[in-house]
Motif scaffolding. Sequence first.
Motif, short mmCIF file in Angstrom:
data_model
loop_
_atom_site.label_atom_id
_atom_site.label_comp_id
_atom_site.label_asym_id
_atom_site.label_seq_id
_atom_site.Cartn_x
_atom_site.Cartn_y
_atom_site.Cartn_z
N ALA A 107 0.83 -1.22 0.00
CA ALA A 107 0.00 0.00 0.00
C ALA A 107 0.85 1.26 0.00
CB ALA A 107 -0.93 -0.01 1.21
N PRO A 137 2.18 3.56 -4.78
CA PRO A 137 2.12 4.94 -5.31
C PRO A 137 3.50 5.51 -5.58
CG PRO A 137 0.75 4.71 -3.34
CD PRO A 137 1.58 3.48 -3.44
N LEU A 169 -1.91 3.89 -7.97
CA LEU A 169 -3.05 4.17 -7.10
C LEU A 169 -4.06 3.03 -7.10
CD1 LEU A 169 -3.64 7.95 -7.92
CD2 LEU A 169 -2.66 6.98 -5.83
N LEU A 170 -4.27 2.40 -8.25
CA LEU A 170 -5.20 1.28 -8.33
C LEU A 170 -4.75 0.09 -7.50
CD1 LEU A 170 -6.19 1.33 -12.13
CD2 LEU A 170 -7.67 1.78 -10.17
N ALA A 198 -2.58 0.52 -4.74
CA ALA A 198 -2.42 0.98 -3.36
C ALA A 198 -3.75 1.14 -2.63
CB ALA A 198 -1.66 2.30 -3.33
N ILE A 199 -4.77 1.64 -3.31
CA ILE A 199 -6.04 1.92 -2.63
C ILE A 199 -6.68 0.66 -2.06
CG2 ILE A 199 -8.40 2.74 -2.99
CD1 ILE A 199 -7.21 4.87 -4.89
N PRO A 200 -6.87 -0.41 -2.86
CA PRO A 200 -7.43 -1.63 -2.25
C PRO A 200 -6.50 -2.27 -1.23
CG PRO A 200 -6.84 -2.01 -4.55
CD PRO A 200 -6.73 -0.55 -4.32
N LEU A 202 -4.49 -0.74 0.87
CA LEU A 202 -4.65 0.01 2.12
C LEU A 202 -6.01 -0.26 2.76
CD1 LEU A 202 -3.62 2.13 4.10
CD2 LEU A 202 -4.56 3.90 2.59
N ALA A 203 -7.05 -0.30 1.94
CA ALA A 203 -8.40 -0.53 2.47
C ALA A 203 -8.50 -1.89 3.14
CB ALA A 203 -9.42 -0.41 1.34
#
Length: 203
Positions: A114, A118, A162-163, A165-167, A169-170
């Motif tokens: 995560a 980025p 970003l695609l 990292a976002i999931p 991190l979530a």
Amino acid sequence: MLELFKSGGPFMWPLLLCSILTLAIILERFWTLRGSRVAPRALLSDVMTRLREDRMTLDYIRSMQAQSGLSSIFAAGLLSSKHGRRAMKESIQEAANHVIHELERFMSTLGTIAVISPLVGLLGTVVGMIKVFNVLMEQGAGNTQLLAGGISEALLTTAAGLLVAIPALAFHRYFARKIDELVVNMEQQSTKLIDVLNADGKE
């Protein structure tokens, strides 16, 4: 899709690897962190019933040891219960440390993905923009194809980073919360078992 991947340049490959690792970890954690597997609801009542009916056997405790999660914690407590409350708590704590370590497996990897995804995307963006400026310096603004290629590489790596990292991190946050809930649940049930087996207050 394949053309977009190729347009992103060499930094798309580590991002692809990160995305595969993220998906694998998410699926594995969903399977491993099931409440029915880690802390079965009926386990405490089953143990209590066996204790009341004097059906708690060494074979049953050994079978609990071979399982994961709360079962192995209960087994450690039952094996040391004859030595008093303090010894039982220490055995349970030691077993719980092993269980928690298992629950947190791959969490650091998911968190790292995560964070770095980025940054990899940003690095690809920087490299793409360097290419754009090199084209501008060498050939001016007339070569629109090369300019578009550099800009495309810059934007695609940013989006890809970003695609990923976002999931990542979530789901890292989700699984961390899930682990906290499981640990609290196991702690409460372990305390109940200690209280039942040491009702006389013996330390």
